[in-house]
Design a protein around this motif. Sequence first.
Motif, short mmCIF file in Angstrom:
data_model
loop_
_atom_site.label_atom_id
_atom_site.label_comp_id
_atom_site.label_asym_id
_atom_site.label_seq_id
_atom_site.Cartn_x
_atom_site.Cartn_y
_atom_site.Cartn_z
N GLU A 403 0.83 -1.20 0.00
CA GLU A 403 0.00 0.00 0.00
C GLU A 403 0.87 1.26 0.00
O GLU A 403 0.61 2.23 -0.74
CB GLU A 403 -0.92 0.00 1.23
CG GLU A 403 -1.95 -1.13 1.26
CD GLU A 403 -1.37 -2.49 1.63
OE1 GLU A 403 -2.01 -3.51 1.33
OE2 GLU A 403 -0.25 -2.53 2.22
N GLU A 404 1.92 1.26 0.82
CA GLU A 404 2.84 2.39 0.86
C GLU A 404 3.58 2.55 -0.47
O GLU A 404 3.82 3.67 -0.94
CB GLU A 404 3.86 2.20 1.99
CG GLU A 404 3.27 2.31 3.39
CD GLU A 404 4.26 1.90 4.46
OE1 GLU A 404 4.09 2.34 5.61
OE2 GLU A 404 5.20 1.13 4.15
N LEU A 405 3.91 1.41 -1.07
CA LEU A 405 4.68 1.45 -2.31
C LEU A 405 3.88 2.08 -3.45
O LEU A 405 4.44 2.81 -4.28
CB LEU A 405 5.11 0.03 -2.69
CG LEU A 405 6.19 -0.10 -3.75
CD1 LEU A 405 7.49 0.54 -3.28
CD2 LEU A 405 6.43 -1.56 -4.08
N ALA A 406 2.59 1.84 -3.47
CA ALA A 406 1.74 2.43 -4.51
C ALA A 406 1.78 3.96 -4.42
O ALA A 406 1.89 4.65 -5.44
CB ALA A 406 0.31 1.92 -4.37
N ILE A 407 1.72 4.47 -3.20
CA ILE A 407 1.78 5.93 -3.01
C ILE A 407 3.18 6.44 -3.32
O ILE A 407 3.35 7.48 -3.95
CB ILE A 407 1.38 6.29 -1.56
CG1 ILE A 407 -0.01 5.78 -1.25
CG2 ILE A 407 1.44 7.80 -1.36
CD1 ILE A 407 -0.40 5.88 0.23
N ALA A 408 4.20 5.69 -2.88
CA ALA A 408 5.58 6.10 -3.12
C ALA A 408 5.88 6.20 -4.62
O ALA A 408 6.52 7.15 -5.07
CB ALA A 408 6.55 5.11 -2.46
N ALA A 409 5.40 5.22 -5.38
CA ALA A 409 5.62 5.24 -6.84
C ALA A 409 4.92 6.44 -7.47
O ALA A 409 5.47 7.08 -8.38
CB ALA A 409 5.12 3.94 -7.46
N GLU A 410 3.73 6.77 -6.97
CA GLU A 410 3.01 7.94 -7.49
C GLU A 410 3.77 9.22 -7.20
O GLU A 410 3.90 10.10 -8.06
CB GLU A 410 1.61 8.01 -6.88
CG GLU A 410 0.77 9.15 -7.42
CD GLU A 410 -0.61 9.23 -6.80
OE1 GLU A 410 -1.38 10.14 -7.17
OE2 GLU A 410 -0.93 8.38 -5.93
N ILE A 411 4.29 9.34 -5.98
CA ILE A 411 5.08 10.52 -5.61
C ILE A 411 6.31 10.62 -6.49
O ILE A 411 6.66 11.71 -6.97
CB ILE A 411 5.49 10.46 -4.13
CG1 ILE A 411 4.28 10.61 -3.22
CG2 ILE A 411 6.53 11.53 -3.80
CD1 ILE A 411 4.56 10.37 -1.75
#
Length: 429
Positions: A403-411
Motif C-alpha cells: 500500500e505504501e509502495l503504490a503511493i511512493a511510486a506515485e510521488i
Amino acid sequence: MIPYCEMTLEQLTEEKASLEKKFAQIKAQNLKLDMSRGKPSAAQLDLAMGMLDVLDATSNLKSSAGVDCRNYGVLDGIPEAQELLADMTEVPANQIIIYGNSSLNIMFDTVSRSYTHGVMGHTPWCKLDHVKFLCPVPGYDRHFAITEYFGIEMINIPMNEDGPDMDLVEQYVNNDPSVKGIWCVPKYSNPQGITYSDETVRRFARLKPAADDFRIYWDNAYGIHHLYDDKQDHLIEILMECKKEGRPDMVYKFCSTSKISFPGSGVAAMAASPANLEDIRRQMKIQTIGHDKLNQLRHVRFFKDIHGMVEHMRKHADILRPKFEAVLNVLDNELSDLQIGSWIRPRGGYFISFDALPGCAKAIVAKAKEAGLSMTGAGATYPYGKDPIDSNIRIAPSFPTPEELAIAAEIFVLSVKLVSLDKFIELRQ
C-alpha cells in the motif's frame, strides 16, 4: 501522451499546473515513506523466525566435527557452515572462511589490512605515493565509502549492459601499478540489476595486472536473489576462471545471508585462493579467536543445505516480485511516452536504477522528500557522491508495504514529471 520535448511552452505550463495540484494534495497528507535503502520488509524477516527456535537449552550444540559451539576456537568457521556458504557462492568448502554477520565488514577489513600491512608480503598501501581503485558506476555507495575513508583515489568505470567497460578496466589494470583493486557486484548489480556476461567474467580472469597485489573485490551479494523462477541470470564462477588462467590469487569473493535470514544477524563469508586465505588468517589470529559459531549452527540447522536456502529465497521472491512489478508498471505507464527517463527491468537483486534527464536527479529526490518520500541521495551511486551528469537515482522497493509502495511510486513519477517540466519550461523561456 505527447513527449515533453515536443510540447509548446503553453502546454508545458498547463501540464505543470495540473500536476502541482495533485502534488499538493499528496503533500497535505504528511506522509513518511521510505525507499532509501534495500532493507528487507517485515514480511521477509518473518520468513526466518523459525531460525530462533532451532536452538534452545536442550539442543546439541556441537558441530559435525565435535566442537562445542559455545566455546572459543574454529577460526575458519564450523565445517557445516563452510559447506553451506561454499555451496551458496559456488566454491570448494576448503576455500572459504566464515566471519560474523556482515560482508561489508569483511571488505572493510580487507582494504584496511592491505593498507596497513600489504597483500601477501607486498608494500603496505599506506607507504605508497598513489593507490587507486576502479569503481563501476553507477555502483554501491558503501563500497565507495570504504575506499574514500582510506584516501584511495577512485576512478569511474562506466557500466554496460554486460558489466563494466572492460576495455577501460584492462587499460587501467594492465598498465598502471597504482591500481590495486576494483569493486564489483557481478550478479544483479547494485543498483542496475545487471549480471556480468560470461565474456566479461573471462576478461576479468585474463587481466594481467601491472601490480602484483591487485585484487578483484567480487561482492556476490545477490547470488541467489532471483525474482523469477523461469527468468534467472547466470554468472560463471570467477575463482575457477582465474585459476584456469594461472592467476588464482587475483580475487577476493564475498557473500552473506544478510538478505536471506536476518540482516543484523546473518552469516558472512569470504572465498579466495589458499595463498590469499593463509595471508588473511595471519591477521585473523590476532583479531579474533573465532566468530559466532552458535549463529553459524543456527543457520545450518534452519536451512539444512543449499536446497533449503534456495527454497527459502523463493518465498522472498514471492514477496519482492509484486513490489518490483508494481513500481516498474507505474514507470512504464506514466513515463514511457514522455521521454524524460529510462530504467532497467532487473531479474533479481534489490534495486531499480532510474536515469532522469541530465541535471535533474538531485531536484527529483528533493521534490519527493517534500511529499514525504525518502530516497537514496542523488549521487550516492557514484564515488564521492558526485554523479557527473546528475542523472542516476536508485529506487529501493523492498521495505514499504504494498500500500505504501503504490503511493511512493506515485510521488516519484510526479516528482520526475514536475522537475522535467521545469527543465523544459526553462529551455523554452
